[in-house]
Design a protein around this motif. Structure first.
Motif, PDB file in Angstrom:
ATOM      1  N   PRO A  16       0.780  -1.068   0.121  1.00 35.76           N
ATOM      2  CA  PRO A  16       0.012  -0.007   0.050  1.00 35.76           C
ATOM      3  C   PRO A  16       0.980   1.249  -0.046  1.00 35.76           C
ATOM      4  CG  PRO A  16       0.082  -1.293   2.166  1.00 35.76           C
ATOM      5  CD  PRO A  16       0.864  -1.830   1.269  1.00 35.76           C
ATOM      6  N   SER A  17       2.074   0.969   0.268  1.00 36.16           N
ATOM      7  CA  SER A  17       3.067   2.311   0.147  1.00 36.16           C
ATOM      8  C   SER A  17       3.850   2.613  -0.929  1.00 36.16           C
ATOM      9  CB  SER A  17       3.912   2.089   1.382  1.00 36.16           C
ATOM     10  OG  SER A  17       4.658   0.873   1.229  1.00 36.16           O
ATOM     11  N   LEU A  18       3.122   2.142  -2.073  1.00 37.86           N
ATOM     12  CA  LEU A  18       3.922   2.242  -3.568  1.00 37.86           C
ATOM     13  C   LEU A  18       4.358   3.689  -3.643  1.00 37.86           C
ATOM     14  CD1 LEU A  18       5.100   1.006  -5.959  1.00 37.86           C
ATOM     15  CD2 LEU A  18       2.887   1.163  -6.869  1.00 37.86           C
ATOM     16  N   GLY A  19       3.274   4.402  -3.458  1.00 40.73           N
ATOM     17  CA  GLY A  19       3.500   5.838  -3.807  1.00 40.73           C
ATOM     18  C   GLY A  19       4.452   6.719  -2.904  1.00 40.73           C
ATOM     19  N   ARG A  20       4.389   6.215  -1.645  1.00 39.28           N
ATOM     20  CA  ARG A  20       5.449   6.756  -0.851  1.00 39.28           C
ATOM     21  C   ARG A  20       6.940   6.261  -0.951  1.00 39.28           C
ATOM     22  NH1 ARG A  20       4.276   5.141   5.476  1.00 39.28           N
ATOM     23  NH2 ARG A  20       2.985   3.778   3.979  1.00 39.28           N
ATOM     24  N   LEU A  21       7.103   5.097  -1.473  1.00 38.02           N
ATOM     25  CA  LEU A  21       8.339   4.521  -2.026  1.00 38.02           C
ATOM     26  C   LEU A  21       8.767   5.380  -3.182  1.00 38.02           C
ATOM     27  CD1 LEU A  21       9.731   1.353  -1.836  1.00 38.02           C
ATOM     28  CD2 LEU A  21       9.572   2.229  -4.065  1.00 38.02           C
ATOM     29  N   ARG A  23       7.990   8.407  -4.343  1.00 38.65           N
ATOM     30  CA  ARG A  23       8.141   9.532  -3.787  1.00 38.65           C
ATOM     31  C   ARG A  23       9.676   9.779  -3.066  1.00 38.65           C
ATOM     32  NH1 ARG A  23       2.714   9.930  -3.728  1.00 38.65           N
ATOM     33  NH2 ARG A  23       2.367   9.096  -1.768  1.00 38.65           N
ATOM     34  N   ALA A  24       9.692   8.800  -2.201  1.00 36.89           N
ATOM     35  CA  ALA A  24      10.963   9.043  -1.341  1.00 36.89           C
ATOM     36  C   ALA A  24      12.153   8.593  -2.500  1.00 36.89           C
ATOM     37  CB  ALA A  24      10.991   7.433  -0.625  1.00 36.89           C
ATOM     38  N   LEU A  25      12.145   7.794  -3.326  1.00 32.49           N
ATOM     39  CA  LEU A  25      13.079   7.935  -4.631  1.00 32.49           C
ATOM     40  C   LEU A  25      13.297   8.978  -5.185  1.00 32.49           C
ATOM     41  CD1 LEU A  25      12.475   4.284  -6.316  1.00 32.49           C
ATOM     42  CD2 LEU A  25      14.354   4.951  -4.959  1.00 32.49           C
ATOM     43  N   LEU A  32      19.958   7.706  -9.099  1.00 27.27           N
ATOM     44  CA  LEU A  32      18.898   7.015  -9.426  1.00 27.27           C
ATOM     45  C   LEU A  32      18.984   5.581  -9.992  1.00 27.27           C
ATOM     46  CD1 LEU A  32      16.521   9.653 -10.545  1.00 27.27           C
ATOM     47  CD2 LEU A  32      16.290   8.619  -8.276  1.00 27.27           C
ATOM     48  N   PRO A  33      18.193   4.583  -9.620  1.00 27.26           N
ATOM     49  CA  PRO A  33      18.407   3.345 -10.635  1.00 27.26           C
ATOM     50  C   PRO A  33      17.953   3.635 -11.876  1.00 27.26           C
ATOM     51  CG  PRO A  33      16.953   2.879  -8.695  1.00 27.26           C
ATOM     52  CD  PRO A  33      17.042   4.757  -8.812  1.00 27.26           C
ATOM     53  N   ASP A  34      18.699   2.895 -12.804  1.00 26.28           N
ATOM     54  CA  ASP A  34      18.530   3.167 -14.459  1.00 26.28           C
ATOM     55  C   ASP A  34      16.930   3.018 -14.824  1.00 26.28           C
ATOM     56  OD1 ASP A  34      21.198   3.730 -14.784  1.00 26.28           O
ATOM     57  OD2 ASP A  34      21.714   1.845 -15.397  1.00 26.28           O
ATOM     58  N   ARG A  35      16.544   1.761 -14.137  1.00 22.77           N
ATOM     59  CA  ARG A  35      15.194   1.514 -14.492  1.00 22.77           C
ATOM     60  C   ARG A  35      14.390   1.321 -13.027  1.00 22.77           C
ATOM     61  NH1 ARG A  35      15.194  -3.084 -18.753  1.00 22.77           N
ATOM     62  NH2 ARG A  35      16.485  -3.893 -17.224  1.00 22.77           N
ATOM     63  N   ILE A  36      13.095   1.810 -12.952  1.00 23.97           N
ATOM     64  CA  ILE A  36      12.461   1.221 -12.015  1.00 23.97           C
ATOM     65  C   ILE A  36      11.183   0.603 -12.428  1.00 23.97           C
ATOM     66  CG2 ILE A  36      10.990   2.199  -9.950  1.00 23.97           C
ATOM     67  CD1 ILE A  36      12.528   4.734  -9.976  1.00 23.97           C
ATOM     68  N   ARG A  57      11.622  13.464 -12.794  1.00 21.95           N
ATOM     69  CA  ARG A  57      12.746  12.824 -12.408  1.00 21.95           C
ATOM     70  C   ARG A  57      12.782  11.389 -12.508  1.00 21.95           C
ATOM     71  NH1 ARG A  57      16.569  12.491  -6.962  1.00 21.95           N
ATOM     72  NH2 ARG A  57      18.436  12.156  -7.826  1.00 21.95           N
ATOM     73  N   LEU A  58      11.565  10.995 -12.042  1.00 24.34           N
ATOM     74  CA  LEU A  58      11.317   9.457 -12.185  1.00 24.34           C
ATOM     75  C   LEU A  58      10.578   9.047 -13.479  1.00 24.34           C
ATOM     76  CD1 LEU A  58      10.588   8.333  -8.626  1.00 24.34           C
ATOM     77  CD2 LEU A  58      12.651   8.028  -9.830  1.00 24.34           C
ATOM     78  N   ARG A  59       9.903   9.791 -14.083  1.00 22.71           N
ATOM     79  CA  ARG A  59       8.840   9.404 -15.027  1.00 22.71           C
ATOM     80  C   ARG A  59       9.357   8.651 -16.217  1.00 22.71           C
ATOM     81  NH1 ARG A  59       4.644  13.824 -16.134  1.00 22.71           N
ATOM     82  NH2 ARG A  59       4.353  13.262 -14.108  1.00 22.71           N
TER      83      ARG A  59
END
Length: 70
Positions: A16-21, A23-25, A32-36, A57-59
């Motif tokens: 349930p914390s996917l969004g929080r995770l 946002r933390a990244l 950052l990781p190359d791919r998420i 930054r993540l999109r």
């Protein structure tokens, strides 16, 4: 820390914390990781997993792939 060359794989079941995770990244310092890769492994998804709220930054790094429940 070695720059780049790292992928992050995140399963969605029981997270349930996917969004929080994510946002933390976004706000993390350093590389950052190359791919998420977000694995949508929900048993019966009512709708596609939506992460369109991600900052730039993540999109371009996030990919949603269908998974399967064993």
């Amino acid at each position: 820390m070695i720059p780049g060359g790292v992928d992050a794989v995140i399963p969605t079941v029981g997270r349930p914390s996917l969004g929080r995770l994510l946002r933390a990244l976004t706000s993390a310092q350093g590389c950052l990781p190359d791919r998420i890769i977000v694995v949508d492994d929900r048993a019966r998804p009512a709708a596609p997993l939506f992460v369109g709220w991600l900052p730039g930054r993540l999109r371009d790094r996030v990919r949603i792939v269908p998974g399967r429940v064993a």
